[in-house]
Design a protein around this motif. Structure first.
Motif, PDB file in Angstrom:
ATOM      1  N   VAL A  45      41.407  43.423  45.535  1.00  0.00           N
ATOM      2  CA  VAL A  45      39.962  43.647  45.538  1.00  0.00           C
ATOM      3  C   VAL A  45      39.359  43.104  44.241  1.00  0.00           C
ATOM      4  N   SER A  46      38.485  42.117  44.361  1.00  0.00           N
ATOM      5  CA  SER A  46      37.779  41.577  43.198  1.00  0.00           C
ATOM      6  C   SER A  46      36.342  42.053  43.227  1.00  0.00           C
ATOM      7  N   ILE A  95      46.359  35.500  46.216  1.00  0.00           N
ATOM      8  CA  ILE A  95      47.041  34.614  47.171  1.00  0.00           C
ATOM      9  C   ILE A  95      48.475  34.356  46.719  1.00  0.00           C
ATOM     10  N   SER A  96      48.662  34.106  45.416  1.00  0.00           N
ATOM     11  CA  SER A  96      50.004  33.878  44.869  1.00  0.00           C
ATOM     12  C   SER A  96      50.903  35.102  45.059  1.00  0.00           C
ATOM     13  N   ARG A 130      32.080  29.578  48.454  1.00  0.00           N
ATOM     14  CA  ARG A 130      32.776  28.623  49.336  1.00  0.00           C
ATOM     15  C   ARG A 130      34.243  28.431  48.932  1.00  0.00           C
ATOM     16  N   ASN A 131      34.500  28.293  47.620  1.00  0.00           N
ATOM     17  CA  ASN A 131      35.880  28.091  47.167  1.00  0.00           C
ATOM     18  C   ASN A 131      36.766  29.299  47.486  1.00  0.00           C
ATOM     19  N   ILE A 132      36.187  30.488  47.399  1.00  0.00           N
ATOM     20  CA  ILE A 132      36.935  31.702  47.727  1.00  0.00           C
ATOM     21  C   ILE A 132      37.273  31.711  49.220  1.00  0.00           C
ATOM     22  N   THR A 133      36.274  31.408  50.041  1.00  0.00           N
ATOM     23  CA  THR A 133      36.472  31.385  51.492  1.00  0.00           C
ATOM     24  C   THR A 133      37.543  30.365  51.876  1.00  0.00           C
ATOM     25  N   GLU A 134      37.439  29.168  51.312  1.00  0.00           N
ATOM     26  CA  GLU A 134      38.392  28.100  51.648  1.00  0.00           C
ATOM     27  C   GLU A 134      39.806  28.439  51.197  1.00  0.00           C
ATOM     28  N   ALA A 135      39.946  29.020  50.006  1.00  0.00           N
ATOM     29  CA  ALA A 135      41.273  29.355  49.487  1.00  0.00           C
ATOM     30  C   ALA A 135      41.956  30.403  50.355  1.00  0.00           C
ATOM     31  N   ILE A 146      37.167  33.588  41.104  1.00  0.00           N
ATOM     32  CA  ILE A 146      37.967  32.627  41.867  1.00  0.00           C
ATOM     33  C   ILE A 146      39.432  32.689  41.430  1.00  0.00           C
ATOM     34  N   ASN A 147      39.669  32.797  40.134  1.00  0.00           N
ATOM     35  CA  ASN A 147      41.043  32.903  39.624  1.00  0.00           C
ATOM     36  C   ASN A 147      41.723  34.180  40.111  1.00  0.00           C
ATOM     37  N   GLN A 148      40.956  35.261  40.209  1.00  0.00           N
ATOM     38  CA  GLN A 148      41.520  36.516  40.705  1.00  0.00           C
ATOM     39  C   GLN A 148      41.954  36.368  42.168  1.00  0.00           C
TER      40      GLN A 148
END
Length: 313
Positions: free
Chosen positions: A29-30, A79-80, A97-102, A72-74
């Motif tokens: 949770v971020s 994911i890792s 968008r970057n969060i959704t795509e990742a 985004i790093n969180q």
């Protein structure tokens, strides 16, 4: 014989522990920021919901500290770690968008809570649990417009300009104002959802000689700050009508004491429960509605005690 039984018992215990660990779902949770009052209630309610679930749900909370890159790093870190699902309270609704795509690329279910991304369409595997901010603005402004008799001067305290909650709450306010040409907006500035900023804004407007009959604020914190500044200036309580949004314990107390004329209840527990339930269902490949809307409710002096009772449940 005794030794064999002890070894067998230990092996069984280890197996049960291992099975229990596998049964637990881990959800990253971020949060946009930990030091926001209402978001603190949201976070605590998510933690309570996870504890109450029979399957065992572990929430790993991270504070993005209002930093898009940090958030985004969180998410990349979640994911890792191969979490079962991710819940995000966005720092900036225009930068998701970057969060959704990742998350979708990694095949990990994603739930946005409280703030809906600006993206018009979200892919499969991404869910939003929030409240309709347009409705919040409409509810508070309609009450104030009625109390003003449809005329007078109004100032607007805006929240964080990076979030569509600010834009939509204000849009809802202006939809109502369109019906009242004799209510004039004489000031409109951001207080960034913070009490001290609300106090500063109000103090500056008073020093500049601005005259107004009502304040519409995008949240309770700024509204309370405005009320405090008005009291410090010697204005009588209630001489300027003030409306907020959220229905925090402080906001409810301010309505009860007459500092605020109206607030709008944003159900932290409802959003929290919806977000955690959606994350768990998605992790188990169970169907979930893509948009889960938790309704806003108007708070006035007549019904404030019922909302205070709800918060204690």
């Amino acid at each position: 014989m005794r030794m064999k039984n002890r070894v067998a018992s230990l092996a069984l215990s280890l197996l049960m522990t291992s099975t229990a660990a596998l049964a637990d779902l881990k959800v990253g949770v971020s949060m946009a920021q930990f030091d926001d009052n209402w978001l603190t209630y949201l976070r605590e309610s998510m933690a309570d919901k996870a504890k109450s679930m029979p399957d065992g749900v572990q929430l790993q909370f991270e504070d993005a500290r209002s930093d898009v890159v940090k958030q985004i790093n969180q998410v990349q870190s979640f994911i890792s770690q191969k979490v079962d699902a991710i819940i995000v309270n966005p720092v900036d609704t225009a930068a998701t968008r970057n969060i959704t795509e990742a998350a979708t690329k990694a095949g990990i279910p994603l739930v946005y809570v409280n703030r809906r991304p600006d993206e018009k369409t979200l892919p499969e595997g991404v869910v939003v649990v929030a409240s309709n901010d347009l409705e919040a603005g409409r509810l508070q402004m309609q009450y104030l417009a009625d109390k003003m008799g449809g005329k007078g001067n109004l100032v607007i305290m805006l929240g964080d300009l990076a979030n569509n909650s600010t834009q939509n709450r204000t849009k809802g306010v202006k939809e109502v104002l369109a019906k009242y040409p004799d209510i004039k907006v004489v000031e409109e500035q951001t207080g960034n959802y913070m009490r001290d900023k609300g106090m500063d804004l109000m103090s500056n407007w008073l020093l500049s000689g601005r005259e107004f009959d009502a304040v519409v604020s995008n949240n309770d914190e700024m509204a309370i700050g405005a009320a405090m500044a008005l009291q410090q200036s010697g204005k009588n309580k209630g001489s300027v009508l003030i409306g907020g949004v959220d229905g925090t314990p402080d906001g409810l107390a301010a309505v009860q004491r007459g500092m605020l004329a109206v607030s709008v209840f944003q159900d932290a527990k409802g959003q929290a429960n919806g977000a955690v339930e959606a994350a768990v269902k998605m992790a188990k490949n169970e169907p979930v509605e893509q948009n889960v809307w938790i309704p806003y409710e108007q708070i006035t002096a007549d019904n404030v005690t019922s909302f205070q009772a709800r918060l204690k449940q």
